[in-house]
Design a protein around this motif. Structure first.
Motif, mmCIF file in Angstrom:
data_model
loop_
_atom_site.group_PDB
_atom_site.id
_atom_site.type_symbol
_atom_site.label_atom_id
_atom_site.label_comp_id
_atom_site.label_asym_id
_atom_site.label_seq_id
_atom_site.Cartn_x
_atom_site.Cartn_y
_atom_site.Cartn_z
ATOM 1 N N VAL A 160 -32.031 24.990 -10.163
ATOM 2 C CA VAL A 160 -32.939 25.396 -9.119
ATOM 3 C C VAL A 160 -33.797 26.626 -9.606
ATOM 4 C CG1 VAL A 160 -32.826 26.518 -6.885
ATOM 5 C CG2 VAL A 160 -31.167 24.611 -7.411
ATOM 6 N N LEU A 161 -34.895 26.367 -9.359
ATOM 7 C CA LEU A 161 -35.981 27.539 -9.781
ATOM 8 C C LEU A 161 -36.774 28.102 -8.577
ATOM 9 C CD1 LEU A 161 -37.511 25.746 -12.829
ATOM 10 C CD2 LEU A 161 -35.113 27.192 -12.760
ATOM 11 N N GLU A 162 -37.028 29.180 -8.744
ATOM 12 C CA GLU A 162 -37.915 29.674 -7.543
ATOM 13 C C GLU A 162 -39.274 29.069 -7.628
ATOM 14 O OE1 GLU A 162 -37.845 31.737 -5.176
ATOM 15 O OE2 GLU A 162 -36.000 33.059 -5.377
ATOM 16 N N THR A 163 -39.694 28.679 -8.638
ATOM 17 C CA THR A 163 -41.082 27.956 -8.727
ATOM 18 C C THR A 163 -41.110 26.778 -10.168
ATOM 19 O OG1 THR A 163 -43.346 28.298 -9.557
ATOM 20 C CG2 THR A 163 -41.993 29.781 -10.277
ATOM 21 N N PRO A 188 -36.535 22.689 -4.880
ATOM 22 C CA PRO A 188 -36.059 21.337 -5.275
ATOM 23 C C PRO A 188 -34.892 21.646 -6.031
ATOM 24 C CG PRO A 188 -37.987 22.190 -6.604
ATOM 25 C CD PRO A 188 -37.780 23.013 -5.606
ATOM 26 N N VAL A 189 -33.820 20.600 -6.041
ATOM 27 C CA VAL A 189 -32.609 20.677 -6.780
ATOM 28 C C VAL A 189 -33.022 19.542 -8.087
ATOM 29 C CG1 VAL A 189 -30.148 20.291 -7.306
ATOM 30 C CG2 VAL A 189 -31.130 21.310 -5.203
ATOM 31 N N VAL A 229 -15.811 23.021 -19.798
ATOM 32 C CA VAL A 229 -16.285 24.172 -19.601
ATOM 33 C C VAL A 229 -17.532 24.222 -18.726
ATOM 34 C CG1 VAL A 229 -17.249 26.117 -20.866
ATOM 35 C CG2 VAL A 229 -15.632 24.634 -21.675
ATOM 36 N N LEU A 230 -17.449 24.848 -17.688
ATOM 37 C CA LEU A 230 -18.599 25.098 -16.802
ATOM 38 C C LEU A 230 -19.613 26.252 -17.400
ATOM 39 C CD1 LEU A 230 -20.173 24.899 -14.005
ATOM 40 C CD2 LEU A 230 -18.401 26.543 -12.983
ATOM 41 N N ALA A 231 -20.897 25.900 -17.556
ATOM 42 C CA ALA A 231 -21.847 26.990 -18.368
ATOM 43 C C ALA A 231 -22.851 27.062 -17.247
ATOM 44 C CB ALA A 231 -22.183 26.492 -19.386
ATOM 45 N N ILE A 232 -23.092 28.477 -16.974
ATOM 46 C CA ILE A 232 -24.269 28.896 -16.061
ATOM 47 C C ILE A 232 -25.078 29.966 -16.662
ATOM 48 C CG2 ILE A 232 -24.695 29.837 -13.593
ATOM 49 C CD1 ILE A 232 -21.993 29.042 -12.735
ATOM 50 N N SER A 233 -26.502 29.593 -16.478
ATOM 51 C CA SER A 233 -27.406 30.469 -17.144
ATOM 52 C C SER A 233 -28.052 30.913 -16.033
ATOM 53 C CB SER A 233 -28.119 30.187 -18.376
ATOM 54 O OG SER A 233 -29.006 28.948 -18.203
ATOM 55 N N HIS A 234 -28.745 32.249 -16.154
ATOM 56 C CA HIS A 234 -29.745 32.655 -14.941
ATOM 57 C C HIS A 234 -30.650 33.704 -15.396
ATOM 58 C CE1 HIS A 234 -27.984 36.963 -15.012
ATOM 59 N NE2 HIS A 234 -26.889 36.290 -15.381
ATOM 60 N N GLY A 273 -35.370 34.475 -11.071
ATOM 61 C CA GLY A 273 -34.517 34.042 -10.133
ATOM 62 C C GLY A 273 -34.077 32.542 -10.458
ATOM 63 N N GLY A 274 -34.515 31.722 -11.536
ATOM 64 C CA GLY A 274 -33.674 30.696 -11.865
ATOM 65 C C GLY A 274 -32.248 30.622 -12.167
#
Length: 279
Positions: A160-163, A188-189, A229-234, A273-274
């Protein structure tokens, strides 16, 4: 057998991976506001986001050269693996393959394999970790390739992104039919197809509802979570990443959870913000 894993810089490395002699980064480059930025350990995300915000022009990226990959393959290690962002989104995969061919022409045969992640960011991170896991178990070169290719096929990417402006202006949304009404704060997702292209999975009004929708999409397809493994980047929004992590941990159990800040290329496309989730 000794081994090395080259990850293009769209894939973030954990601190443990950075400290390990088994991992190397092949840097992409970014052009923004008349400046050329190398996506390596000198990358300053805060300064980069300021440049992007102030620039009327869309930032653009360029992949590592075949020669850069060839030099990476020219090492003492007997086996070398490269992990690149999706071949549908960048020339990095083709460059890595050409670099392998150049190496063999120049220096002869060697065990070199290039993985097309069909993903990006932490998707590449997880693939590199899987290669290391297989190598540490003493598997043969062919076994590592087969197991990791199967792992890539099972992997799912969501974001999910801000833009979407940077993705759109750089031609990375080819085939995405839905047009999002940004004036209504519709977020959008998004996800990755099996071929490694980008698709839209859903949408919601506002970032918080979009993150909830993202979690719903993850859970909808998730199987055997205790083995994954759950991986999240921000990009500059750790609280959002932790919010997503907490929602997912309420609904599933994971082998491990990794949260990383986006490096240069991922910061460029995710924008401020993504959030990217790979499992």
């Amino acid at each position: 057998m000794s081994y090395k894993i080259i990850v293009d810089s769209c894939g973030e490395l954990t601190e443990e991976m950075k400290a390990s002699s088994h991992f190397e980064t092949a840097s992409l480059q970014i052009e923004v506001a008349g400046q050329r930025i190398v996506d390596d350990e000198t990358f300053d995300q805060a300064e980069f986001l300021k440049l992007v915000s102030a620039s009327p022009e869309c930032p653009k990226s360029s992949c590592p050269s075949p020669e850069r990959y060839m030099e990476g393959y020219r090492c003492e290690e007997e086996r070398v693996y490269a992990v690149t962002l999706s071949a549908e989104l960048s020339g990095s995969y083709n460059s890595a393959v050409l670099g392998r061919d150049l190496y063999r022409e120049e220096y002869g045969e060697k065990d070199i394999y290039v993985f097309n992640s069909r993903s990006a960011s932490v998707g590449e991170t997880l693939i590199a970790m899987k290669i290391q896991e297989c190598e540490e178990k003493g598997m043969s070169f062919r076994e590592v390739i087969d197991i990791v290719e199967a792992y890539i096929q099972e992997q799912d990417t969501y974001f999910v992104l801000e833009t979407l402006d940077i993705l759109r202006k750089n031609g990375r949304l080819t085939g995405v039919k839905a047009v999002v009404a940004t004036v209504l704060n519709i977020k959008p997702v998004m996800g990755a197809t099996d071929a490694g292209t980008i698709c839209q999975l859903g949408q919601a009004r506002g970032i918080k509802k979009a993150l909830v929708k993202l979690v719903d999409e993850v859970i909808k397809k998730l199987e055997n979570s205790k083995e994954k493994v759950l991986a999240i980047s921000h990009c500059n929004c750790r609280e959002r990443a932790e919010y997503v992590r907490d929602m997912l941990k309420e609904r599933a159990q994971f082998k491990d959870v990794v949260i990383l800040d986006t490096a240069g290329i991922s910061s460029m496309y995710a924008a401020d913000g993504g959030v990217i989730v790979v499992v």
